[in-house]
Enzyme design. Structure first.
Site, PDB file in Angstrom:
ATOM      1  N   LYS A 167      35.824  42.942  37.464  1.00 38.62           N
ATOM      2  CA  LYS A 167      35.484  42.026  36.368  1.00 38.62           C
ATOM      3  C   LYS A 167      34.248  42.491  35.599  1.00 38.62           C
ATOM      4  O   LYS A 167      34.101  42.173  34.422  1.00 38.62           O
ATOM      5  CB  LYS A 167      35.321  40.614  36.903  1.00 38.62           C
ATOM      6  CG  LYS A 167      36.657  40.047  37.370  1.00 38.62           C
ATOM      7  CD  LYS A 167      36.607  38.598  37.768  1.00 38.62           C
ATOM      8  CE  LYS A 167      37.996  38.084  38.101  1.00 38.62           C
ATOM      9  NZ  LYS A 167      38.536  38.684  39.360  1.00 38.62           N
TER      10      LYS A 167
HETATM   11  C1  LIG Z   1      39.891  38.728  39.625  1.00 34.51           C
HETATM   12  C2  LIG Z   1      40.377  39.728  40.608  1.00 34.51           C
HETATM   13  C3  LIG Z   1      41.734  40.093  40.686  1.00 34.51           C
HETATM   14  C4  LIG Z   1      42.805  39.451  39.831  1.00 34.51           C
HETATM   15  O1  LIG Z   1      42.696  39.808  38.493  1.00 34.51           O
HETATM   16  P1  LIG Z   1      43.443  38.941  37.342  1.00 34.51           P
HETATM   17  O2  LIG Z   1      42.906  39.454  36.070  1.00 34.51           O
HETATM   18  O3  LIG Z   1      43.032  37.507  37.609  1.00 34.51           O
HETATM   19  O4  LIG Z   1      44.892  39.150  37.510  1.00 34.51           O
HETATM   20  C5  LIG Z   1      42.103  41.075  41.599  1.00 34.51           C
HETATM   21  N1  LIG Z   1      41.191  41.644  42.414  1.00 34.51           N
HETATM   22  C6  LIG Z   1      39.881  41.313  42.375  1.00 34.51           C
HETATM   23  C7  LIG Z   1      38.943  41.966  43.325  1.00 34.51           C
HETATM   24  C8  LIG Z   1      39.427  40.351  41.477  1.00 34.51           C
HETATM   25  O5  LIG Z   1      38.126  40.011  41.451  1.00 34.51           O
END
Ligand SMILES: *Cc1c(COP(=O)(O)O)cnc(C)c1O
Length: 470
Positions: A113
């Site tokens: 993120k």
């Molecule tokens: C947020 C997250 C996801 C999922 O991503 P999306 O964009 O919600 O599909 C997968 N792995 C990790 C480690 C995350 O923090």
């Protein structure tokens, strides 16, 4: 570039207008009126660019109300070795010929993120300075999103962050990441309750229109368009790193929750990036896998959401999915409105047997799901065969990616977090502790700054008002 709502009820808006908003006024999500195309000549030019230069080229196509030189400077300031610990920003690690991991978790919170949120923090500061406005971000987190937002917005002018989390329910590492921040504009509020209590408070506060307006309450959740756009960049970067020429095709395997990450892959493909397959992986909470297999989209009630060892994918409802369905149904906003009137009422829809569902393959999507036992087995196998330690979410992606792999097509698995964030499962799989990346060894012993409060929206409002003076 103008933006519309997936439900058809919004006057066209610019990039910076939708950047500071959440849902569109009609409840839909903002999407570009058409996807920009990348010409073969551009694709050839982009191959040699640095991450920051590539980010500028991609974002420039989505954002025409920030002057080019400023956008370039914002990308250059964001995608640095100082922030992402590596020159490549998103390094490609080759496990075996045609099998790669794309490292997206080298930012401050060790999860993917940061790739978009770090840019968003700089975009926010820039846009607020330009307009002389201030904004107070209110959010609820059970882990990754909250810490990523705090690290992106700490110390930024014009922004405060009020982040609610369930008291004592995050992992020690995640708690330390958030609560050790000492910046004056970051407010950690530990709520005596569970994550749903935190989310209910955010809803209650946002539903108080007068309070929301006076306090200039905003959000940075996963439906934010600027986040999706910034994620498009690493699909291009990963493609260039895994191929020698732009005639080749690749597949991406994406551990998915709210459909934000893979939505960016869909957009990269719509722009013309040669992606043969987008392989969507879920954990036990398989609402998206169910759709791609059967056409049925059935949102889970809260008591059907399982707590798993890949917790950032534990979702009942994939908040970005509406963006893809909008394209799948030929951008028919009336139909999207109908479908989501069912979803928003806690119901379901089923596209099986419609011409739309038959199109899913043309969009390159396939899917699968993974269990706790699969995660353990995949973590062990990758460690044993390649000497590489992966986290639980990445393991979900790799497991499904290998199942859906096609001969001769390079597979790029997105690494979405580092194993240190999920130490308990790593110990279960490997019988040893994960490695601590440099600089994180002492995180859990740093002083922590947070306020413990009851699950009471009134008390949270009073706390916000006290600290903003508004
Ligand atoms: C947020 C997250 C996801 C999922 O991503 P999306 O964009 O919600 O599909 C997968 N792995 C990790 C480690 C995350 O923090």
């Amino acid at each position: 570039m103008r933006y519309l709502s997936t439900r058809g009820g919004m006057q066209p808006q610019s990039f910076t207008q939708i950047m500071l908003g959440g849902l569109c006024p009609d409840g839909g999500l903002a999407v570009p009126e058409s996807y920009p195309r990348v010409s073969p000549a551009e694709l050839a030019d982009w191959r040699g660019l640095s991450y920051a230069e590539l980010a500028y080229e991609v974002l420039h196509k989505f954002c025409d109300d920030i002057p080019a030189a400023d956008l370039q400077a914002l990308c250059a300031k964001t995608y640095t070795k100082a922030i992402f610990r590596t020159e490549a920003i998103a390094p490609l690690k080759t496990l075996a010929p045609g099998l790669h991991l794309l490292g997206l978790s080298n930012g401050p919170t060790l999860a993917f993120k940061d790739m978009a949120m770090q840019l968003l923090g700089n975009l926010f500061e820039y846009v607020l300075a330009r307009s002389g406005e201030r904004i107070n971000i209110l959010g609820a987190t059970s882990g990754d999103t909250g810490s990523s937002a705090e690290y992106a917005l700490r110390g930024k002018r014009g922004v405060n962050v009020f982040m609610l989390s369930p008291h004592g329910k995050m992992s020690a590492f995640q708690t330390a990441q958030m609560f050790s921040l000492q910046d004056a504009n970051i407010f950690n509020i530990a709520i005596r309750g569970v994550f749903d209590d935190c989310q209910d408070i955010v809803k209650a506060v946002s539903n108080d229109a007068a309070f929301k307006k006076r306090q200039k309450i905003g959000a940075v959740n996963s439906i934010n368009w600027a986040r999706v756009a910034a994620q498009v960049v690493y699909y291009f970067r990963g493609y260039f790193a895994a191929t020698k020429s732009n005639d080749e095709q690749v597949a991406f395997a994406v551990p998915s929750g709210n459909f934000g990450n893979i939505c960016a892959g869909h957009i990269a493909r719509m722009m013309g990036l040669p992606i043969a397959r987008l392989i969507l992986a879920t954990n036990e909470n398989n609402v998206l896998d169910e759709f791609f297999r059967s056409g049925r989209y059935r949102v889970r009630p809260p008591n059907e959401v399982t707590q798993t060892s890949s917790p950032s994918m534990d979702i009942s409802n994939a908040s970005n999915f509406e963006r893809f369905v909008f394209d799948l149904v030929g951008r028919d906003s009336g139909l999207v409105r109908d479908l989501w009137s069912k979803v928003d009422a806690g119901g379901e829809f089923n596209l099986a047997g419609t011409p739309y569902f038959a199109n899913v393959k043309e969009y390159g999507f396939v899917s699968g799901s993974s269990t706790h036992a699969d995660r353990l087995a995949t973590i062990r196998r990758v460690y044993k065969e390649y000497g590489v330690m992966i986290d639980t979410h990445t393991a979900d992606g790799l497991k499904v990616g290998l199942e859906q792999r096609q001969p001769g097509v390079p597979l790029i698995c997105l690494e979405t977090a580092l194993p240190v964030k999920f130490a308990e499962t790593i110990r279960e799989a490997l019988g040893r502790d994960p490695d601590y990346p440099a600089g994180c060894e002492n995180l859990e012993s740093l002083p922590q700054r947070f306020e413990v409060m009851d699950a009471d929206a009134g008390a949270v409002k009073a706390y916000i008002a006290r600290h903003t003076g508004l």
